[in-house]
Write an enzyme that holds these catalytic residues in place. Structure first.
Site, PDB file in Angstrom:
ATOM      1  N   THR A   1       0.780  -1.149  -0.012  1.00 61.21           N
ATOM      2  CA  THR A   1      -0.062   0.071   0.027  1.00 61.21           C
ATOM      3  C   THR A   1       0.676   1.343  -0.154  1.00 61.21           C
ATOM      4  O   THR A   1       0.616   2.275  -0.758  1.00 61.21           O
ATOM      5  CB  THR A   1      -1.115  -0.033   1.266  1.00 61.21           C
TER       6      THR A   1
HETATM    7  P1  AMP Z   1      -1.458  -3.223   3.436  1.00 58.69           P
HETATM    8  O1  AMP Z   1      -1.106  -3.848   4.602  1.00 58.69           O
HETATM    9  O2  AMP Z   1      -0.539  -3.045   2.506  1.00 58.69           O
HETATM   10  O3  AMP Z   1      -2.867  -3.925   2.839  1.00 58.69           O
HETATM   11  O4  AMP Z   1      -2.313  -1.710   3.805  1.00 58.69           O
HETATM   12  C1  AMP Z   1      -3.636  -1.143   3.852  1.00 58.69           C
HETATM   13  C2  AMP Z   1      -3.802  -0.623   5.077  1.00 58.69           C
HETATM   14  O5  AMP Z   1      -2.936   0.604   5.184  1.00 58.69           O
HETATM   15  C3  AMP Z   1      -5.072  -0.009   5.299  1.00 58.69           C
HETATM   16  O6  AMP Z   1      -5.798  -1.127   5.639  1.00 58.69           O
HETATM   17  C4  AMP Z   1      -5.071   1.057   6.116  1.00 58.69           C
HETATM   18  O7  AMP Z   1      -5.280   0.593   7.550  1.00 58.69           O
HETATM   19  C5  AMP Z   1      -3.637   1.402   5.942  1.00 58.69           C
HETATM   20  N1  AMP Z   1      -3.637   2.869   5.504  1.00 58.69           N
HETATM   21  C6  AMP Z   1      -3.925   3.377   4.308  1.00 58.69           C
HETATM   22  N2  AMP Z   1      -3.569   4.676   4.148  1.00 58.69           N
HETATM   23  C7  AMP Z   1      -3.099   4.979   5.432  1.00 58.69           C
HETATM   24  C8  AMP Z   1      -2.657   6.208   5.751  1.00 58.69           C
HETATM   25  N3  AMP Z   1      -2.837   7.572   5.102  1.00 58.69           N
HETATM   26  N4  AMP Z   1      -2.348   6.173   7.069  1.00 58.69           N
HETATM   27  C9  AMP Z   1      -2.106   5.082   7.813  1.00 58.69           C
HETATM   28  N5  AMP Z   1      -2.723   4.104   7.356  1.00 58.69           N
HETATM   29  C10 AMP Z   1      -3.000   3.676   6.102  1.00 58.69           C
HETATM   30 ZN    ZN Z   2      -3.202  -1.514  -0.489  1.00 56.67          ZN
HETATM   31 ZN    ZN Z   3      -3.689  -5.058   1.809  1.00 59.80          ZN
END
Ligand code: AMP
Ligand code: ZN
Ligand code: ZN
Length: 409
Positions: free
Chosen positions: A76
């Site tokens: 992400t």
């Molecule tokens: P991933 O672990 O790569 O799937 O990341 C997804 C998670 O990133 C989401 O569930 C959010 O909780 C987190 N996330 C997305 N945008 C933000 C942000 N701007 N600040 C903090 N956490 C975020």
């Molecule tokens: Zn993502």
């Molecule tokens: Zn994810």
């Protein structure tokens, strides 16, 4: 009565004059349209074919549809920053969701750590589109976009909010519409909208599960609310909908236990699952390398300098010394890892694998109708945003030619 007649004649003659436009120098340029960048985290392009996305499908049919390849690693934070900088993680410095920097000893960047997320030192290797736009006098509102909470290169966006995962999707759309109701001097011309619902469902239930389809339908409804809100305000806008990566199904019998290969005391990791970052313990590098760098079934490990060139990853000092990547759909884990729920989907895998593909849908006056773009790397979303905003892009790894066929001019 006579006065009315005179007025009517005057109006008619004015209308007649209007058929021969005055030289363009006499006209103010058309007011630039707002650009709205929507991120639907973890949305696979094939989710548009599940029959639950009337709004997104209409936007695509009346505009542009495509598939974007995420940057490596397909996580992400790295990919959100790539989308707004046109740089791959090795260059923009957000090399993972969790990482360290040898020049910032004793600290770890984590996306859940508010202090780190808002600290420019982690972000300053890149210059996101809103920094360039604000410098050019464009009011921006990159709400919830990774990086938006920091004063990157000394510039803070005019509007931003501390990320709050619990904020309901309805409220996120309403927040954006409220920004468009501000008086002109404060009204943003670049706005973002972020939804995590589809990613969360994909992790918990897997990409094919009914719960994930329901999440896709819910976000499509929000896109419909956004479109209705714009329409109610008589606002034209250029809308770009993207995701950061896709989602691959996982299985219990596709796990590699790294502590079966290496004693736990010889290394530590900051990220596990779709890949593992490996930091050998003091004096244990040779032992770790001997165990990992040889061939394995379903997994390859490399020293950072030897990561295959197509990943464009490994030069940044923030990349871990050793990086292990399994086949797509496999998990790298340890025997002592006891999650409270079992993950059915994940991403972070090879960006070339079809499951990692991300979505691209765009519509609005800047876009042609009914265009299907060939797949392109997500670095090219950045020069598109710069074009839509009329700002000069910073040096970047994208190519506007990837999206040129989608543009009216
Ligand atoms: P991933 O672990 O790569 O799937 O990341 C997804 C998670 O990133 C989401 O569930 C959010 O909780 C987190 N996330 C997305 N945008 C933000 C942000 N701007 N600040 C903090 N956490 C975020
Ligand atoms: Zn993502
Ligand atoms: Zn994810």
């Amino acid at each position: 009565m006579l006065r009315r007649l005179v007025l009517a004649i005057a109006f008619l003659s004015l209308a007649a004059c209007a058929t021969t436009p005055p030289p363009s120098v006499d006209r103010p340029p058309p007011a630039p349209l707002p650009v709205i960048l929507v991120s639907i985290d973890g949305f696979r392009p094939d989710y548009l074919d599940r029959g639950v996305t009337p709004h997104l499908s209409r936007l695509a049919a009346e505009g542009v549809r495509g598939v974007i390849r995420p940057a490596f690693p397909s996580k992400t934070f790295p990919n959100h920053y790539t989308l707004v900088t046109g740089l791959r993680p090795d260059r923009h410095g957000i090399v993972e969701n969790t990482f360290e920097d040898p020049e910032i000893p004793g600290e770890t960047f984590r996306m859940s750590n508010r202090k780190a997320v808002g600290d420019r030192k982690w972000w300053d290797q890149g210059a996101p589109i809103w920094v360039t736009a604000e410098r050019a006098g464009v009011v921006t509102a990159p709400v919830y976009w990774p990086g938006s909470e920091a004063e990157i290169r000394g510039v803070r966006p005019t509007h931003w909010r501390a990320f709050q995962m619990s904020r309901p999707n309805d409220a996120r759309v309403d927040d954006l519409l409220a920004l468009l109701d501000l008086p002109p001097a404060r009204r943003p011309r670049f706005l973002t909208l972020y939804f995590d619902t589809v990613d969360t469902a994909g992790h918990r239930f897997g990409p094919a599960a009914p719960e994930t389809v329901a999440a896709v339908a819910e976000i499509d409804t929000q896109v419909g609310r956004l479109a209705a809100g714009l329409k109610a305000r008589g606002l034209a806008a250029n809308l770009v909908v993207v995701s950061d990566h896709g989602m691959a199904p996982l299985a219990e019998d596709r796990r590699i236990f790294m502590d079966d290969i290496l004693p736990r005391s010889a290394w530590r990791t900051l990220a596990a699952g779709a890949f593992m970052t490996i930091y050998p313990a003091e004096g244990r590098t040779a032992e770790v390398e001997a165990a990992l760098l040889k061939p394995h079934t379903h997994m390859a490990c490399w020293r950072k300098a030897e990561i295959p060139a197509r990943f464009r990853y490994g030069r940044n000092p923030r990349v871990a010394p050793i990086f292990c990547l399994p086949e797509t759909g496999w998990s790298l884990t340890t025997r002592d890892y006891r999650p409270s729920w079992s993950e059915r989907g994940n991403h972070g895998f090879d960006p070339e694998s079809p499951e990692m593909a991300a979505v691209f849908v765009a519509g609005g006056p800047a876009f042609r109708r009914g265009v299907v773009l060939p797949a392109f790397d997500n670095v090219s979303v950045y020069p598109l945003l710069a074009r839509l905003l009329g700002v000069t892009p910073e040096p970047n790894e994208g190519d506007i030619r990837d999206v040129a066929a989608a543009l009216t001019r």
